[in-house]
Design a protein around this motif. Structure first.
Motif, PDB file in Angstrom:
ATOM      1  N   PRO A 232       0.818  -1.226   0.000  1.00  0.00           N
ATOM      2  CA  PRO A 232       0.000   0.000   0.000  1.00  0.00           C
ATOM      3  C   PRO A 232       0.846   1.268   0.000  1.00  0.00           C
ATOM      4  CG  PRO A 232      -0.908  -1.586   1.533  1.00  0.00           C
ATOM      5  CD  PRO A 232       0.391  -2.153   1.064  1.00  0.00           C
ATOM      6  N   LEU A 233       1.965   1.242   0.700  1.00  0.00           N
ATOM      7  CA  LEU A 233       2.836   2.407   0.721  1.00  0.00           C
ATOM      8  C   LEU A 233       3.424   2.655  -0.663  1.00  0.00           C
ATOM      9  CD1 LEU A 233       4.262   4.687   2.202  1.00  0.00           C
ATOM     10  CD2 LEU A 233       6.053   3.055   2.848  1.00  0.00           C
ATOM     11  N   ARG A 234       3.830   1.590  -1.330  1.00  0.00           N
ATOM     12  CA  ARG A 234       4.386   1.743  -2.678  1.00  0.00           C
ATOM     13  C   ARG A 234       3.342   2.332  -3.630  1.00  0.00           C
ATOM     14  NH1 ARG A 234       9.006  -0.694  -4.648  1.00  0.00           N
ATOM     15  NH2 ARG A 234      10.290  -1.772  -3.095  1.00  0.00           N
ATOM     16  N   ARG A 235       2.097   1.854  -3.520  1.00  0.00           N
ATOM     17  CA  ARG A 235       1.053   2.371  -4.403  1.00  0.00           C
ATOM     18  C   ARG A 235       0.799   3.852  -4.144  1.00  0.00           C
ATOM     19  NH1 ARG A 235      -1.944  -2.169  -2.846  1.00  0.00           N
ATOM     20  NH2 ARG A 235      -3.491  -0.804  -1.866  1.00  0.00           N
ATOM     21  N   LEU A 236       0.713   4.200  -2.863  1.00  0.00           N
ATOM     22  CA  LEU A 236       0.472   5.593  -2.511  1.00  0.00           C
ATOM     23  C   LEU A 236       1.638   6.473  -2.955  1.00  0.00           C
ATOM     24  CD1 LEU A 236      -1.373   7.655  -1.119  1.00  0.00           C
ATOM     25  CD2 LEU A 236      -0.202   7.116   1.036  1.00  0.00           C
ATOM     26  N   ALA A 237       2.855   5.988  -2.718  1.00  0.00           N
ATOM     27  CA  ALA A 237       4.037   6.751  -3.121  1.00  0.00           C
ATOM     28  C   ALA A 237       4.059   6.947  -4.633  1.00  0.00           C
ATOM     29  CB  ALA A 237       5.302   6.035  -2.647  1.00  0.00           C
ATOM     30  N   ALA A 238       3.742   5.897  -5.383  1.00  0.00           N
ATOM     31  CA  ALA A 238       3.742   6.006  -6.842  1.00  0.00           C
ATOM     32  C   ALA A 238       2.709   7.022  -7.312  1.00  0.00           C
ATOM     33  CB  ALA A 238       3.477   4.640  -7.463  1.00  0.00           C
ATOM     34  N   ALA A 239       1.546   7.043  -6.644  1.00  0.00           N
ATOM     35  CA  ALA A 239       0.497   7.997  -7.026  1.00  0.00           C
ATOM     36  C   ALA A 239       0.951   9.434  -6.832  1.00  0.00           C
ATOM     37  CB  ALA A 239      -0.763   7.726  -6.222  1.00  0.00           C
TER      38      ALA A 239
ATOM     39  N   GLY B 223       4.192  10.356  -7.086  1.00  0.00           N
ATOM     40  CA  GLY B 223       5.434  10.588  -7.820  1.00  0.00           C
ATOM     41  C   GLY B 223       6.704  10.305  -7.053  1.00  0.00           C
ATOM     42  N   ILE B 224       6.612   9.528  -5.971  1.00  0.00           N
ATOM     43  CA  ILE B 224       7.808   9.201  -5.183  1.00  0.00           C
ATOM     44  C   ILE B 224       8.393   7.901  -5.709  1.00  0.00           C
ATOM     45  CG2 ILE B 224       8.703   8.660  -2.892  1.00  0.00           C
ATOM     46  CD1 ILE B 224       6.404  10.310  -1.735  1.00  0.00           C
ATOM     47  N   GLU B 225       9.670   7.911  -6.045  1.00  0.00           N
ATOM     48  CA  GLU B 225      10.314   6.733  -6.610  1.00  0.00           C
ATOM     49  C   GLU B 225      10.672   5.740  -5.504  1.00  0.00           C
ATOM     50  OE1 GLU B 225      13.536   7.930  -9.101  1.00  0.00           O
ATOM     51  OE2 GLU B 225      12.211   8.931 -10.544  1.00  0.00           O
ATOM     52  N   PRO B 226      10.433   4.444  -5.726  1.00  0.00           N
ATOM     53  CA  PRO B 226      10.673   3.450  -4.678  1.00  0.00           C
ATOM     54  C   PRO B 226      12.145   3.161  -4.427  1.00  0.00           C
ATOM     55  CG  PRO B 226       9.989   2.373  -6.706  1.00  0.00           C
ATOM     56  CD  PRO B 226       9.846   3.843  -6.945  1.00  0.00           C
ATOM     57  N   SER B 227      13.003   3.528  -5.366  1.00  0.00           N
ATOM     58  CA  SER B 227      14.436   3.270  -5.213  1.00  0.00           C
ATOM     59  C   SER B 227      15.195   4.169  -6.174  1.00  0.00           C
ATOM     60  CB  SER B 227      14.750   1.798  -5.503  1.00  0.00           C
ATOM     61  OG  SER B 227      14.469   1.495  -6.862  1.00  0.00           O
ATOM     62  N   TYR B 228      16.506   4.195  -6.019  1.00  0.00           N
ATOM     63  CA  TYR B 228      17.352   4.913  -6.972  1.00  0.00           C
ATOM     64  C   TYR B 228      18.689   4.187  -7.063  1.00  0.00           C
ATOM     65  CZ  TYR B 228      19.943   6.891  -2.979  1.00  0.00           C
ATOM     66  OH  TYR B 228      20.698   7.051  -1.848  1.00  0.00           O
ATOM     67  N   ARG B 229      19.397   4.428  -8.147  1.00  0.00           N
ATOM     68  CA  ARG B 229      20.705   3.821  -8.358  1.00  0.00           C
ATOM     69  C   ARG B 229      21.770   4.861  -8.027  1.00  0.00           C
ATOM     70  NH1 ARG B 229      21.784  -0.861 -10.657  1.00  0.00           N
ATOM     71  NH2 ARG B 229      19.658  -0.968 -11.491  1.00  0.00           N
TER      72      ARG B 229
ATOM     73  N   ALA C  64      14.119   3.071  -1.096  1.00  0.00           N
ATOM     74  CA  ALA C  64      13.682   4.240  -0.335  1.00  0.00           C
ATOM     75  C   ALA C  64      13.337   3.835   1.091  1.00  0.00           C
ATOM     76  CB  ALA C  64      12.476   4.876  -1.008  1.00  0.00           C
ATOM     77  N   ASP C  65      13.751   4.655   2.052  1.00  0.00           N
ATOM     78  CA  ASP C  65      13.447   4.410   3.450  1.00  0.00           C
ATOM     79  C   ASP C  65      11.944   4.612   3.677  1.00  0.00           C
ATOM     80  OD1 ASP C  65      13.040   6.002   6.260  1.00  0.00           O
ATOM     81  OD2 ASP C  65      14.527   4.395   6.456  1.00  0.00           O
ATOM     82  N   PRO C  66      11.204   3.593   4.181  1.00  0.00           N
ATOM     83  CA  PRO C  66       9.747   3.717   4.328  1.00  0.00           C
ATOM     84  C   PRO C  66       9.323   4.898   5.193  1.00  0.00           C
ATOM     85  CG  PRO C  66      10.424   1.425   4.560  1.00  0.00           C
ATOM     86  CD  PRO C  66      11.680   2.242   4.541  1.00  0.00           C
ATOM     87  N   GLY C  67      10.029   5.121   6.309  1.00  0.00           N
ATOM     88  CA  GLY C  67       9.689   6.257   7.160  1.00  0.00           C
ATOM     89  C   GLY C  67       9.865   7.572   6.431  1.00  0.00           C
ATOM     90  N   ALA C  68      10.919   7.643   5.600  1.00  0.00           N
ATOM     91  CA  ALA C  68      11.142   8.868   4.831  1.00  0.00           C
ATOM     92  C   ALA C  68      10.056   9.056   3.786  1.00  0.00           C
ATOM     93  CB  ALA C  68      12.518   8.822   4.170  1.00  0.00           C
TER      94      ALA C  68
ATOM     95  N   ALA D  17      20.471  13.142   4.794  1.00  0.00           N
ATOM     96  CA  ALA D  17      20.466  12.886   3.355  1.00  0.00           C
ATOM     97  C   ALA D  17      20.409  11.396   3.046  1.00  0.00           C
ATOM     98  CB  ALA D  17      21.693  13.517   2.707  1.00  0.00           C
ATOM     99  N   ARG D  18      20.844  10.566   3.979  1.00  0.00           N
ATOM    100  CA  ARG D  18      20.755   9.123   3.761  1.00  0.00           C
ATOM    101  C   ARG D  18      19.298   8.659   3.707  1.00  0.00           C
ATOM    102  NH1 ARG D  18      25.661   6.708   4.393  1.00  0.00           N
ATOM    103  NH2 ARG D  18      27.286   7.870   5.504  1.00  0.00           N
ATOM    104  N   GLN D  19      18.384   9.446   4.249  1.00  0.00           N
ATOM    105  CA  GLN D  19      16.971   9.076   4.283  1.00  0.00           C
ATOM    106  C   GLN D  19      16.161   9.736   3.175  1.00  0.00           C
ATOM    107  OE1 GLN D  19      16.827  10.461   8.456  1.00  0.00           O
ATOM    108  NE2 GLN D  19      15.766   8.544   8.890  1.00  0.00           N
ATOM    109  N   GLY D  20      16.837  10.416   2.266  1.00  0.00           N
ATOM    110  CA  GLY D  20      16.123  11.109   1.208  1.00  0.00           C
ATOM    111  C   GLY D  20      15.507  10.169   0.187  1.00  0.00           C
ATOM    112  N   VAL D  21      14.522  10.685  -0.549  1.00  0.00           N
ATOM    113  CA  VAL D  21      13.867   9.931  -1.618  1.00  0.00           C
ATOM    114  C   VAL D  21      13.730  10.845  -2.833  1.00  0.00           C
ATOM    115  CG1 VAL D  21      12.592   8.458  -0.025  1.00  0.00           C
ATOM    116  CG2 VAL D  21      11.536  10.557  -0.854  1.00  0.00           C
ATOM    117  N   TYR D  22      13.651  10.243  -4.002  1.00  0.00           N
ATOM    118  CA  TYR D  22      13.467  11.010  -5.227  1.00  0.00           C
ATOM    119  C   TYR D  22      11.981  11.190  -5.527  1.00  0.00           C
ATOM    120  CZ  TYR D  22      18.326  11.303  -6.748  1.00  0.00           C
ATOM    121  OH  TYR D  22      19.649  11.621  -6.854  1.00  0.00           O
ATOM    122  N   VAL D  23      11.628  12.417  -5.939  1.00  0.00           N
ATOM    123  CA  VAL D  23      10.257  12.754  -6.319  1.00  0.00           C
ATOM    124  C   VAL D  23      10.274  13.211  -7.778  1.00  0.00           C
ATOM    125  CG1 VAL D  23       8.307  14.307  -5.906  1.00  0.00           C
ATOM    126  CG2 VAL D  23       9.611  13.391  -3.964  1.00  0.00           C
ATOM    127  N   ARG D  24       9.338  12.685  -8.564  1.00  0.00           N
ATOM    128  CA  ARG D  24       9.281  12.999  -9.990  1.00  0.00           C
ATOM    129  C   ARG D  24       8.561  14.329 -10.250  1.00  0.00           C
ATOM    130  NH1 ARG D  24       7.914   7.607  -9.975  1.00  0.00           N
ATOM    131  NH2 ARG D  24       5.705   8.093 -10.326  1.00  0.00           N
TER     132      ARG D  24
END
Length: 727
Positions: free
Chosen positions: A15-22, A24-30, A39-43, A503-510
């Motif tokens: 559910p968190l992944r679906r909400l994040a995707a809606a 524009g939050i990316e689940p991971s990055y390289r 991506a850190d779930p709490g972040a 910054a270690r807890q950051g996430v990418y937003v589209r």
């Protein structure tokens, strides 16, 4: 960051992944080592809250997802569409926009940016868009305007039947940004644009015999530099951002943390050019006093650093008197008021600055009423308001007088603004103050970077047709022949760091990249300006592809490419090429590994690593010298791999600059200070107050630079090579 429930437990990760995707939050990055980072779930939850997602205190992610999707489904049509080359795409509408009978009865009116208006046929397009929320389908409308739309921002009004109407922002844009073709007199359409030569010089570091009371350098100094180098074959002069800054209390002189990206820094005004000076004996006396009291740091036995506080205090005393004189004269007052009408947020800006000075703090620390935007006439000093209005009027007047349309100026647009500044206060909903922008950990910053400014809100930007971004781009391109976009990846995605987190807890937003590219294309053609994207570091492939598709010039920095294996097959530069940037070591410091010594002193590099890097630099020197000799750019005996000869360093610098100038790069930019082998940097990223970034004055005056025949000869030679005259 405060403690939060772990959303990965009890099966709620999906559910968190679906909400994040809606949202524009990316689940991971390289990362830059190629490692996939989850991506850190709490972040993710913290960023969702910063964006205004309907999470609520119960953290019911399934409910939040349903509410989020239902809210999106309430939109009757796309918020923004891009009409590339003026051709409207099909418009996605809500299912309930159909007429009760099930047959579409739709109408459409297009309101053009220039005030024109016309109706256009509308029909249902084949196929449907993906479902949202409770919809089983989302139909699309095709429109048939009689001809392609003119470039600009238009408004589409849709009549969807059954009393339902919708409004859509239409960005009608050329696919590619302006490429400079029209500058080539007699060139055939489609011919390759002329290869340009640029010179970079930060205005704060300029000094001259005439500008001593205007410490640091000013617009007149910049114009004099341009007037000297353009006849030598230089096409554009590049500078750091010239935007308004906090220079008293609060205090943040960094050009990359401006108070606003819409208004300009009065620090760079030439007060001697004020038309009020002759009518204000008091201002003239204060200016003369400043000339005696304030000397350029490089002319003293001091540190050679610009004192922003002292400088702005001295200039302000003069400017306040000039402003008093201007507002006392009816015709001048009308001119200033007309500018305030033409610039819709200028009066708000002046009031904001006056309150900030009275409160001696950025807006988050103001009393509640002021923080909320309710500024009354008794909340600030009216003289301070007049000062800021006059300073912006004088800036506009001086710039138009000294730079005409700005063809020879290369401006730099910061990625963000000061969180306590005007733009975030005035356009509150366009930012997400519950987070900050930064970068993930990499080889240079093991803990990552937090740049401290709030990220723009992607959804709220779309709701206004990206009005704030359009205004910012337009303000810059009105003044420049070229514009550099700092951290161009922000058109696609940004690294959000939750407030209180690392910054270690950051996430990418589209972000809606195609819409932002459309705005750049519209404005670059409107103002006939080239656009450069700073695409250095770890940048995903889609950013490079987007830049290529839409005609933004990429950056190639030779210092990042030099290696013991140089040159590689891919070493031919394209776009904008340079030896270095304002964020790196000067060429001489890099070549002689002095930047390694500095990083050790600043605690950025351990002794063991420093020794390894110094050895690697010697290997680089050997490889570069051998390659330059093979290619004919460097004569035998002109340079050695050792780092102890100024003649050797100068010979390699000259050879590399000539090699760049003869390349196919669209623009080659030379750092002015490299031409006399400056070894001190202007900036050391990530050091804050531990290093005096953006404060060092140039060692040489404009007069001595212009009198240096070797510098003149170098620029003439580089210009000839840019024109194709390789010896």
């Amino acid at each position: 960051m405060t403690s939060r429930p772990d959303p990965s437990r009890d099966g709620c990760r999906d559910p968190l992944r679906r909400l994040a995707a809606a949202w524009g939050i990316e689940p991971s990055y390289r990362d830059n080592a190629g490692v996939e980072r989850e991506a850190d779930p709490g972040a993710v939850i913290a960023v969702l809250e910063a964006m205004g997602a309907p999470i609520g205190g119960d953290r019911d992610l399934d409910r939040a997802f349903r509410e989020s999707e239902a809210s999106e489904s309430e939109r009757l049509a796309d918020t923004v569409v891009v009409a590339w080359e003026g051709r409207l795409p099909a418009i996605t509408v809500a299912r309930r926009g159909r007429a009760a009978s099930g047959k579409a009865r739709w109408g459409a009116t297009i309101e053009l940016e220039d005030g024109g208006c016309f109706e256009t046929p509308a029909r249902e397009a084949a196929g449907t868009a993906p479902a949202r929320g409770g919809d089983t389908e989302r139909p699309r409308i095709e429109l048939d305007p009689p001809e392609p739309l003119p470039f600009g921002l238009h408004r589409l009004r849709l009549d969807l039947g059954a009393g339902a109407t919708a409004s859509v922002h239409v960005l009608s844009a050329p696919v590619r940004c302006w490429d400079g073709e029209e500058h080539d007199a007699g060139a055939k359409r489609g011919a390759a644009p002329r290869r340009r030569l640029g010179l970079f010089a930060p205005v704060h570091a300029l000094r001259s015999q005439r500008s001593r009371p205007a410490v640091p350098g000013d617009l007149t100094d910049l114009a004099r530099l341009r007037d000297w180098v353009v006849p030598l074959g230089v096409d554009v002069v590049g500078v750091l951002p010239l935007l308004a800054s906090f220079l008293d209390e609060p205090f943040d002189p960094s050009p990359y943390a401006p108070v606003s990206r819409l208004f300009w820094n009065e620090l760079y005004l030439d007060l001697a050019l004020s038309p009020e000076l002759e009518r204000s004996p008091r201002a003239a006396a204060l200016l003369e006093e400043a000339a005696k009291r304030v000397t350029h740091p490089a002319a003293t036995t001091g540190s050679g650093l610009v004192d922003y506080r002292e400088t702005i205090a001295a200039k302000r005393r003069v400017l306040e008197e000039l402003a008093d004189t201007a507002f006392a004269e009816p015709s001048r007052r009308r001119e200033i008021e007309e500018l305030a009408r033409d610039e819709p947020w200028l009066d708000d800006y002046a009031r904001f600055r006056a309150v900030a000075e009275q409160q001696r703090a950025g807006w988050p620390a103001w009393p509640d009423a002021l923080r909320g935007g309710a500024i009354g006439p008794d909340d600030f000093d009216q003289r301070a308001r007049r000062y800021h209005l006059y300073a912006q009027w004088l800036w506009d007047r001086q710039f138009r007088s000294l730079f005409a349309a700005g063809e020879a100026l290369y401006l730099d647009l910061p990625i963000g603004v000061n969180g306590g500044g005007f733009d975030v206060w005035r356009f509150r909903d366009q930012f997400a103050p519950g987070a900050s922008v930064g970068a993930p950990p990499d080889m240079f910053f093991a803990a990552g970077q937090d740049w401290g400014f709030p990220p723009p809100h992607p959804r709220h930007g779309r709701d206004t047709g990206h009005a704030y971004f359009r205004s910012v781009v337009r303000a810059q391109l009105r003044r420049a022949g070229m514009l550099r976009l700092d951290h161009v990846m922000a058109l696609h995605r940004l690294f959000w760091i939750p407030r209180g987190g690392s910054a270690r807890q950051g996430v990418y937003v589209r972000y809606p990249a195609e819409e932002l590219y459309a705005i750049l294309a519209i404005e670059s053609h409107r103002h006939r300006a080239l656009v450069v994207g700073e695409n250095l570091g770890t940048v995903p492939p889609e950013v490079h592809e987007g830049m290529r598709r839409h005609g933004l010039l990429p950056m190639r920095i030779l210092q990042f490419e030099l290696s013991p294996e140089w040159p590689r097959e891919s070493s031919e530069p394209t776009g904008l090429a340079a030896l270095n940037t304002h964020d790196t070591a000067t060429f001489a410091a890099f070549w002689e590994a002095r930047d390694v010594e500095l990083r050790v002193r600043l605690g950025l590099l351990e002794e063991t690593s420093a020794g390894e890097e110094a050895a690697r630099r010697k290997e680089i020197r050997r490889a570069v010298i051998d390659a330059l000799r093979r290619e004919g750019w460097l004569a035998a005996g002109d340079a050695t791999p050792e780092a102890d000869s100024e003649l050797s360093t100068g010979a390699v610098l000259h050879a590399l600059l000539r090699r760049l100038a003869a390349s196919a790069a669209d623009v080659v930019v030379v750092q002015l200070e490299d031409l006399w082998l400056e070894r001190e940097p202007q900036n050391v990223p990530g050091m804050g107050d531990e290093f005096p970034s953006w404060r060092r004055a140039m060692r040489r005056t404009l007069e001595s630079i212009a009198a240096d025949s070797s510098i003149e000869a170098t620029l003439r030679e580089l210009a000839a090579l840019r024109a194709g005259a390789r010896p």
